[in-house]
Design a protein around this motif. Structure first.
Motif, PDB file in Angstrom:
ATOM      1  N   ARG A  63      10.842 -31.563   3.680  1.00 46.74           N
ATOM      2  CA  ARG A  63      11.956 -32.135   3.004  1.00 46.74           C
ATOM      3  C   ARG A  63      13.157 -31.525   3.751  1.00 46.74           C
ATOM      4  O   ARG A  63      13.418 -30.171   3.734  1.00 46.74           O
ATOM      5  CB  ARG A  63      12.093 -31.506   1.615  1.00 46.74           C
ATOM      6  CG  ARG A  63      13.289 -32.433   0.744  1.00 46.74           C
ATOM      7  CD  ARG A  63      12.674 -32.327  -0.784  1.00 46.74           C
ATOM      8  NE  ARG A  63      13.753 -32.822  -1.637  1.00 46.74           N
ATOM      9  CZ  ARG A  63      14.096 -34.227  -1.809  1.00 46.74           C
ATOM     10  NH1 ARG A  63      12.998 -34.985  -1.175  1.00 46.74           N
ATOM     11  NH2 ARG A  63      14.982 -34.631  -2.360  1.00 46.74           N
ATOM     12  N   TYR A  72      19.230 -21.113   0.356  1.00 49.31           N
ATOM     13  CA  TYR A  72      17.889 -21.347  -0.321  1.00 49.31           C
ATOM     14  C   TYR A  72      17.468 -20.133  -1.127  1.00 49.31           C
ATOM     15  O   TYR A  72      17.576 -18.938  -0.805  1.00 49.31           O
ATOM     16  CB  TYR A  72      16.680 -21.756   0.798  1.00 49.31           C
ATOM     17  CG  TYR A  72      15.367 -21.708   0.249  1.00 49.31           C
ATOM     18  CD1 TYR A  72      14.936 -22.851  -0.349  1.00 49.31           C
ATOM     19  CD2 TYR A  72      14.471 -20.579   0.393  1.00 49.31           C
ATOM     20  CE1 TYR A  72      13.670 -22.731  -1.041  1.00 49.31           C
ATOM     21  CE2 TYR A  72      13.294 -20.321  -0.250  1.00 49.31           C
ATOM     22  CZ  TYR A  72      12.693 -21.618  -0.766  1.00 49.31           C
ATOM     23  OH  TYR A  72      11.470 -21.576  -1.234  1.00 49.31           O
ATOM     24  N   CYS A  79      17.210 -30.840   4.186  1.00 48.97           N
ATOM     25  CA  CYS A  79      18.326 -30.890   3.292  1.00 48.97           C
ATOM     26  C   CYS A  79      19.527 -30.518   4.114  1.00 48.97           C
ATOM     27  O   CYS A  79      19.358 -29.529   4.969  1.00 48.97           O
ATOM     28  CB  CYS A  79      18.405 -29.728   1.909  1.00 48.97           C
ATOM     29  SG  CYS A  79      16.877 -30.381   0.919  1.00 48.97           S
ATOM     30  N   SER A  80      20.624 -31.157   3.893  1.00 47.50           N
ATOM     31  CA  SER A  80      21.871 -30.900   4.527  1.00 47.50           C
ATOM     32  C   SER A  80      23.080 -31.079   3.428  1.00 47.50           C
ATOM     33  O   SER A  80      22.738 -31.094   2.380  1.00 47.50           O
ATOM     34  CB  SER A  80      22.207 -31.997   5.804  1.00 47.50           C
ATOM     35  OG  SER A  80      23.229 -31.178   6.358  1.00 47.50           O
ATOM     36  N   CYS A  83      19.166 -34.289   0.459  1.00 45.81           N
ATOM     37  CA  CYS A  83      17.721 -34.245   1.022  1.00 45.81           C
ATOM     38  C   CYS A  83      17.229 -35.452   1.119  1.00 45.81           C
ATOM     39  O   CYS A  83      17.129 -36.155   0.201  1.00 45.81           O
ATOM     40  CB  CYS A  83      17.228 -33.067  -0.161  1.00 45.81           C
ATOM     41  SG  CYS A  83      17.798 -31.489  -0.197  1.00 45.81           S
TER      42      CYS A  83
END
Length: 565
Positions: A264, A77, A266-267, A257
């Motif tokens: 939210r 991120y 996300c992977s 996501c």
């Protein structure tokens, strides 16, 4: 740190006041790995710089679980842009790999114990290539400065933990290999025990080479030749070549996501299993699990049945998208999820659920993958709010049991499906040259409604990883538990006709009520969870290190943190 081989135990505080957008924090499976990452942050390094240092140290102090001879997947991120980036460093089969790769002379699949120890078990490692790619975009410090702490610790030694002792003396095939026994020899005719000092000068020498010459020194030159030679040794020599190593490329990918409960999530997309985690949570989101709690057996029934549906789909469809069409969008489509959720009844279905047919689904054969656990997970956040969520592995414990340069080589190719379905379309996870096996690794990042970092989470555990993460998210987002309590909830892995889990950790009335509903929890096999994460709640950052392992946290920007439970 390097001189004394110890690190402060920061396990006591579970939350820190967030005077900034986020505190700098490292949460990982071993105190020395945590300290290695924290020292990099204290020197002005980024979250990705610190993550590299954590990985290098884990390869030294937790060699049963990960290392530079394995593979890594991660999410990053970027606080300035709000962007989430994914990086896939899954190990890759040699170009010569083909159906029958793990067959015996008679054309029958090898027993797993034999396959795991074979030269053919090792895929081209991806960990260093992954970090080199991610650091190019998210690093601050010079590459060479990320190695110092681990090199010093490898030379001076560190104390064996009780958990590592259990693996050194474990009852699994790799523990009996010559390399493992030689590495952990205590010099008195036995094997090292907890509290003994382990030194690894060969690993220190390898890291010096990599620090000076870059990640390319792993994939070309003397180290690459040593890897190829070791995989070519008996029994059952492999066919990895120098070209296989030189041709390896880590991959930057768009994250997967979806919204959930105001966040939210996300992977990572296939061959990782982020689609499984997101589908599991979507299935649960349409139930009344949020009006229940951990003491309610009906809540655990819902979790078990949603898990079985998720695994039926994931096991059937997820593979390397360069070789097979994976219907990711179809698996997460709301109408498809609704139809699958409608299969959940008041009792556990007596037969394992079959995979559904989402939009875009290819016609393929049933899966035949057996996936053990031997993995680690960690998270890092820096002072600027950049974050990294990393899952990393050598496959099963000590990988293939073969060592090169002070590190273990993975046995990741045993994560492929071995059985062949003659005359029928192949399986999504069938072995092929240049292909990456399906992975259960599913690192997670959470963003709030404004796109800012709100959490990071992940776990090791082989095929149980999606269930471990799903259980924790359920406790965190539906039952509003503190993160450390959500992590500590008993594990339940419902897949096919099995309900594995920490049976003795469920209250007796809950377990009895579940049995009446058709969910008979049995003590599971394989590796415990190793959940590590952070989560922002009401302006305070919570952290959790799974009590099932040796993990802890460090706060380099908060040497005397304002922290409390």
């Amino acid at each position: 740190m390097a001189g004394c081989g110890t690190a402060p135990d920061a396990r006591a505080p579970a939350a820190v006041s967030a005077g900034k957008a986020s505190p700098a924090i490292v949460v990982a499976a071993h105190p020395l790995a945590v300290r290695a990452g924290a020292e990099v942050l204290e020197r002005g390094g980024s979250a990705m710089d610190a993550a590299m240092a954590v990985q290098l140290m884990l390869g030294l102090v937790e060699p049963q679980s990960s290392g530079i001879g394995g593979g890594t997947v991660l999410l990053a991120y970027d606080a300035r842009s709000g962007e989430v980036s994914g990086y896939i460093g899954r190990e890759q089969a040699p170009a010569t790999a083909a159906p029958g790769w793990f067959d015996d002379a008679g054309g029958q699949p090898l027993p797993r114990a034999e396959a795991m120890l074979s030269g053919r078990a090792t895929g081209v490692p991806g960990t260093l290539a992954t970090f080199a790619l991610a650091l190019h975009e998210h690093g601050r410090l010079p590459w060479a400065r990320l190695f110092d702490g681990t090199i010093a610790t490898a030379e001076r030694g560190f104390a064996i933990t009780p958990r590592l002792e259990r693996h050194i003396h474990g009852h699994f095939p790799q523990a009996a290999t010559a390399d493992v026994r030689r590495f952990f020899d205590d010099g008195r005719g036995g094997l090292l025990r907890a509290g003994d000092t382990l030194r690894n000068p060969a690993y220190a020498a390898t890291l010096r080479t990599l620090a000076a010459d870059g990640a390319g020194a792993f994939y070309r030159g003397a180290l690459a030749r040593a890897i190829v030679a070791r995989t070519a040794d008996a029994p059952r020599p492999g066919t990895m070549t120098l070209d296989d190593l030189a041709g390896y490329r880590a991959e930057k990918v768009a994250p997967l996501c979806r919204p959930l409960r105001g966040y939210r999530l996300c992977s990572l997309p296939p061959p990782a299993s982020g689609v499984g985690v997101l589908q599991l949570m979507a299935l649960l989101d349409g139930t009344d699990i949020g009006r229940r709690d951990a003491a309610d057996p009906q809540a655990w029934l819902l979790f078990a049945e949603a898990s079985r549906l998720m695994y039926a789909d994931r096991d059937h469809y997820v593979g390397d998208p360069r070789f097979i069409d994976v219907p990711v969008e179809g698996l997460l489509a709301p109408d498809y999820v609704d139809a699958r959720r409608a299969l959940i009844g008041a009792r556990a279905a007596p037969q394992p659920p079959r995979p559904g047919v989402p939009a875009g689904a290819p016609a393929i054969a049933a899966d035949a993958t057996d996936e053990p656990g031997g993995t680690s997970h960690f998270v890092v956040v820096d002072d600027d709010g950049n974050a990294v969520s990393v899952t990393t592995t050598v496959e099963s414990f000590f990988g293939s049991g073969r060592m090169v340069g002070g590190f273990f080589l993975n046995n990741q190719l045993t994560d492929f499906a071995w059985d062949r379905k003659d005359g029928r379309p192949g399986m999504a996870n069938a072995i092929a040259g240049g292909k990456r096996p399906r992975s259960s690794m599913s690192p997670l990042l959470m963003l709030d409604g404004d796109g800012r970092l709100a959490g990071a989470l992940g776990s090791p555990g082989g095929s149980a990883i999606p269930a471990y993460i799903g259980k924790t998210l359920t406790g965190l987002l539906y039952w509003h538990l503190p993160l450390d309590q959500a992590v500590a909830l008993p594990n339940l892995v419902a897949r096919g006709d099995r309900f594995d889990g920490e049976a003795d950790r469920f209250p007796a009335p809950v377990r009895a009520a579940l049995r009446e509903r058709g969910v008979d929890i049995r003590a599971g096999a394989g590796e415990d969870s190793g959940l590590h994460g952070v989560f922002l709640r009401d302006g305070r950052w919570e952290w959790a290190a799974d009590p099932r392992r040796d993990g802890t946290a460090d706060f380099p920007a908060h040497r005397t943190p304002d922290a409390s439970r």
